[in-house]
Design an enzyme around this catalytic site. Structure first.
Site, PDB file in Angstrom:
ATOM      1  CD  GLN A   1       4.203 -11.755  13.997  1.00 26.55           C
ATOM      2  OE1 GLN A   1       5.294 -12.438  14.302  1.00 26.55           O
ATOM      3  NE2 GLN A   1       3.689 -12.212  12.758  1.00 26.55           N
TER       4      GLN A   1
ATOM      5  NE  ARG B   1       9.923  -9.078   5.036  1.00 27.04           N
ATOM      6  CZ  ARG B   1      10.046  -7.844   5.381  1.00 27.04           C
ATOM      7  NH1 ARG B   1      11.079  -7.451   6.134  1.00 27.04           N
ATOM      8  NH2 ARG B   1       9.577  -6.783   4.629  1.00 27.04           N
ATOM      9  CB  CYS B   2       8.660 -17.283   4.662  1.00 29.29           C
ATOM     10  SG  CYS B   2       8.821 -18.541   5.438  1.00 29.29           S
TER      11      CYS B   2
ATOM     12  CD  GLU C   1       5.405 -13.519   4.942  1.00 27.54           C
ATOM     13  OE1 GLU C   1       5.037 -13.354   6.153  1.00 27.54           O
ATOM     14  OE2 GLU C   1       4.839 -14.388   4.519  1.00 27.54           O
TER      15      GLU C   1
END
Lengths: 182, 792
Positions: free
Chosen positions: B221, B368-369, B738
């Site tokens: 990523q 996801r945060c 998120e």
């Protein structure tokens, strides 16, 4: 291509057993010599270079590797290539024709039924098997049919809508074809 | 004459995704889809034990298998000073174990062979002699007197503590607690969870001896961070390293860290001078790569009788596994945990945090945060519900009473963040209306008379997304800005590249929409590329919902630079001075005669064919954007559930989400992200369990044990929106990817505990498995999910 798919790596010092199989993939017949332990998913991906079939979990759980064998959805990561001998395989690459997308593909695009796209081929093929059997499914029937395919991005709601839209599209297409035939 | 922005795919257009065209045809290009000539395959042998000394490794049988090209062990790596690598949090991590293994699944040896089947066979033929050591699977064990030292490789490490950290005002908080009418308390474990993208991690390293150039195709990523790290680890010059992140089959934070598999595949390619592919299997992914959460939170809230919150105290004990390899800003040891309670007007707070090593996989990624925000907001919203119950105040009312008001911005949070915008009460009102709050409360009372247990849970939060500003946010010293480069071609078509990396977020679609908004070039005329460090400008990548706040802002800024140059060209073409022309979308015109004008495309053509004297030809530029602040979206999530008292199973009745993420670039994509986030919130609250037994065996090491929700279990979602533009973002957007995962879990848990109200149960740790809920219900006590899990 690795030794797993070649006719035989004749120099190989091990006595690798080889089996000859004939499979039809997306309408094209292939005769291949494979190791008996070769997984169907790997034959499709590396042997036939159809990389739209993805492998996700290795345990028949995620469904990213789903293909249709004689129209029935099968997780190709836990099926041996030799078991496909004599059968008809459809992968995601077999969904669209040269000129047009399958209504299922259109449904996924139009309803934003995918994000990273990794589960999408398996999802679409499972959906195709459902719609071939049941052209007018309810939301619950779609959710149940897709329950062997995991998605981590979408939360499924748009996938379900995609399949329902595809069902509509397919019914409309069938109506047109019937009208033309009559 | 005026261009309809939505028609050209600008801001607000529900534009179909560009990337879908390849994905729906099965024509994506994920790392495992790439085959290079002469490519070899690598497999990793992992430790079956969680803590053990390696007495010997015998690779002779593996080497003897035909088709095996190379077997790598820690010893071989150590001879090249590569057995250890730096983590993203200034710790070290074993690439291949040398002295001992420190978690189950740790990388012990690698085999490179002609095909992956041979490589797997050879891994099985490696004989490792281990001497088992005592195992630590939670912070209590890690901190116990006489606990074995996990990181005995580190000088000056005499215990298992990674860090002790604090923030806030201790004395002020103590004073506020002394004056409180009521003090509420809560203690919970936010369990380890694995982001588990369907695609695992993998890489193809391709070292070209002739050019000395290393190309690595990699599931990352953050390709530029990886390039910098590879330059440090492998001691290769940075300009001779090219990292390519192709299509990613999901990331969710799992694909931010640097993993041993990447490093070894690179070394193997350098040694063998052939491309080496490593594709992790699912078990390898689940037991060794970046997990999320695994943190023990306890705290107290000081309250006035009327429900006003006076102060908060928090303490966290975080379990980082065997290596501190969290991916988070360097300055903040426990991420942005101190963003907790940001949506409430609380005068003072104090947080202490301790991190420990355990014999578990490292990681601590932002699943996801944004960096530990999920844990912060979960604790916040559970704490608020407990306080409401202690005081006998309605759970919506206590939130409304304490919200920062719309006209109180900018607002300094008790831990020092500056929130800048929001309409919190409005979001809550919309949510309550949508769920039918008053009616449901009545329904709940009626159902209770018949022995049915209904519950409603609310979670409201604002979270800091889009790290960050360079004053405070860096990873390994690299500031967390981001970048965009735009080239407008002669015919008015364009290519845009950014330092972010899409992995399902749809950047190829949305970045073009920002260009369309800024320049009036139709989005279809803008191609977007990311992920190749040879062509993309330097950026910090995509995670922590930072793409739109940072890279998206850079896209706006570079477009504006292009527009400024085009304006000069327009003046030249119109034969007037710059001051005499005006801009409307896609066109400059004469103020005095609006029908006379030139389009942006005409300016582009002129940039290559008719530039004014003294101007450089061409129409391209770049922008590095350092945001002045984080963005502060707001989310309100409300769920209703029914708990079956006979089984502890709970069903979701309704889920309502009200999100305010500022201006929405592509509402369709925003909604998709919110629904995906809600599904993960439900998954974490309901079933995702990755835990450990007392020997450190990972429970949840495959998809048959680590349950992910399917279309069948996942509830439907009802979405609503409020738009409060971000005051500092060029197009008023805030992060959103998120929010629902961060805010959602507390809504589900609060709902189940609401259904259990009156039983004396204050907490059940996630996931709220039926047996836990049943135990709480029948025994009337809290249920902990802390490892080691009970067996038998």
């Amino acid at each position: 291509m690795t030794s797993l798919f070649e006719v035989v790596s004749t120099e190989s010092s091990v006595d690798t057993p080889i089996r000859r199989i004939t499979v039809t993939v997306n309408g094209k017949q292939h005769t291949l010599d494979v190791e008996p332990r070769l997984l169907l998913a790997h034959l499709i991906r590396q042997g036939l270079e159809l990389t739209g079939t993805h492998t996700g979990c290795d345990t028949t759980s995620c469904g990213a590797c789903t293909v249709l064998i004689d129209g029935v959805p099968v997780k190709s990561c836990t099926m041996l290539a030799v078991q496909a001998d004599g059968h008809d395989v459809t992968t995601v690459e077999g969904l669209a024709s040269a000129s047009e997308l399958d209504p299922i593909q259109e449904g996924f695009r139009d309803e934003h039924g995918l994000q990273c796209g990794f589960c999408t081929p398996g999802m679409m093929l499972t959906a195709k098997a459902l719609l071939d059997e049941n052209p007018n499914p309810t939301e619950d029937e779609v959710r149940w049919a897709l329950s062997g395919n995991l998605c981590r991005c979408t939360g499924y709601q748009n996938i379900v809508k995609s399949v329902l839209l595809a069902a509509e599209g397919l019914r409309a297409k069938d109506d047109v074809e019937e009208d033309e035939a009559s | 004459m005026t261009i309809d922005e939505v028609k050209i795919g600008g801001l607000g257009a529900r534009r179909s995704r560009v990337e879908d065209n390849r994905f729906i045809r099965g024509m994506g290009n994920y790392v495992d889809d790439i085959t290079l000539p002469g490519m070899l395959h690598m497999e990793i042998l992992r430790s079956p034990l969680a803590h053990a000394r390696i007495k010997s490794i015998d690779t002779s049988a593996a080497m003897a298998i035909p088709g095996v090209q190379l077997v790598l062990t820690g010893e071989l790596l150590a001879s090249r000073n590569l057995a250890w690598m730096p983590t993203l949090s200034y710790d070290t991590q074993a690439v291949l174990a040398t002295d001992k293994v420190r978690f189950q699944g740790q990388e012990v040896a690698c085999v490179v062979a002609d095909d992956p089947y041979i490589a797997k066979d050879a891994c099985e033929a490696i004989v490792v002699d281990y001497e088992a050591l005592p195992v630590i699977v939670n912070p209590t064990q890690a901190m116990a007197d006489g606990a074995p030292i996990i990181r005995d490789d580190k000088e000056n490490q005499h215990d298992n503590v990674v860090f002790d950290w604090e923030v806030g005002d201790k004395d002020g908080t103590d004073r506020a607690f002394a004056a409180a009418d009521v003090v509420s308390e809560l203690e919970l474990h936010y369990p380890r969870s694995h982001p588990s993208p369907i695609e695992t991690c993998g890489s193809i390293a391709d070292f070209d001896r002739a050019t000395s150039k290393l190309t690595v195709y990699m599931t990352t990523q953050a390709p530029h961070i990886i390039r910098a790290a590879v330059a440090m680890v492998a001691e290769l010059p940075e300009h001779m390293i090219r990292i390519v992140s192709p299509d990613l089959g999901g990331g969710f934070g799992n694909k931010v860290p640097i993993y041993p598999g990447y490093v070894v595949s690179i070394l193997a390619s350098i040694l063998l001078e052939r491309p080496v592919k490593w594709i992790e299997d699912k078990t390898g992914n689940l037991i060794s790569t970046g997990f999320g959460r695994d943190i023990y939170l306890r705290g107290q809230m000081a309250l006035r009788n009327d429900g006003k919150i006076l102060a908060v105290r928090m303490h966290t004990d975080s379990d980082h596994g065997a290596f501190f390899s969290d991916a988070q800003p360097s300055k903040f040891k426990i991420g942005l945990m101190h963003s907790a309670f940001a949506c409430y007007d609380i005068p003072v707070a104090h947080l202490t945090a301790r991190g420990v090593y355990t014999n578990k996989a490292p990681g601590g990624v932002a699943y996801r945060c944004s960096f530990r925000i999920t844990e912060a907001m979960f604790f916040q919203e559970r704490m608020v519900q407990v306080a409401a119950d202690d005081l006998g105040i309605d759970q919506a009312e206590i939130r409304r009473l304490n919200f920062v008001q719309d006209d109180d911005f900018p607002h300094r949070t008790p831990f020092g963040f500056l929130t800048d915008s929001g309409q919190y009460a409005k979001c809550l009102d919309i949510g309550l209306e949508a769920i039918g709050y008053e009616d449901f409360l009545k329904q709940k009372e009626e159902a209770r008379k018949n022995g049915r247990l209904l519950g409603i849970g609310i979670s409201t939060m604002t979270e800091p997304l889009g790290a960050g500003n360079s004053r405070e946010y860096d990873i390994l010293g690299i500031k967390m800005f981001d970048s965009a480069e735009l080239r407008v071609h002669m015919t008015g078509k364009a290519i845009l590249r950014t330092g972010a990396k899409t992995q399902g977020q749809g950047h190829e679609t949305t970045w073009a929409q920002i260009v369309a908004h800024e320049l009036g070039i139709p989005a279809d005329d803008v191609v977007v590329e990311e992920g190749d460090t040879d062509t993309a400008p330097f950026g910090m990548g995509t995670y922590a919902s930072r793409s739109t706040p940072v890279a998206g802002a850079a896209v706006s800024m570079v477009s504006r630079k292009i527009r400024a140059k085009a304006r000069k060209i327009a003046a030249h073409l119109l034969e007037v001075s710059e001051e005499d022309i005006e801009w409307e979308l896609g066109r400059f015109y004469l103020r005095s005669s609006p029908e006379s004008g030139v389009t942006i495309q005409e300016c582009a053509t002129a940039a290559y064919s008719n530039v004014p004297d003294g101007m450089e030809p061409g129409l391209e530029n770049n922008a590095y954007y350092d945001p002045p602040n984080l963005t502060w979206p707001f989310g309100c999530y409300i769920t209703t559930v029914e708990v079956d008292p006979l089984t502890g199973v709970w069903d979701v009745l309704n889920v309502v989400a009200v999100d305010d993420c500022g201006v929405r670039i592509n509402p369709m994509i925003v909604e998709g992200q919110i629904m995906g986030g809600l599904a993960e919130a439900y998954a974490i609250a309901n079933m995702q369990l990755i835990t450990f037994d007392s020997e450190g065996n990972c429970v949840g090491s495959n998809y048959m044990d680590y349950l992910l929700p399917t279309a069948w279990e996942t509830p439907g979602f009802e979405l609503h929106e409020v738009v409060t533009p971000c005051p500092h973002h060029p197009i008023g957007a805030k992060g959103v990817g998120e929010c629902a995962t961060v805010g959602g879990p507390a809504a589900f848990v609060n709902a189940v505990l609401d259904a259990l109200k009156g039983t004396g149960v204050r907490n059940i740790d996630m996931p709220l498995l039926p047996d836990r809920v049943y135990e709480a219900l029948t025994e009337g006590h809290d249920v902990s999910g802390a490892p080691p899990t009970r067996t038998g």
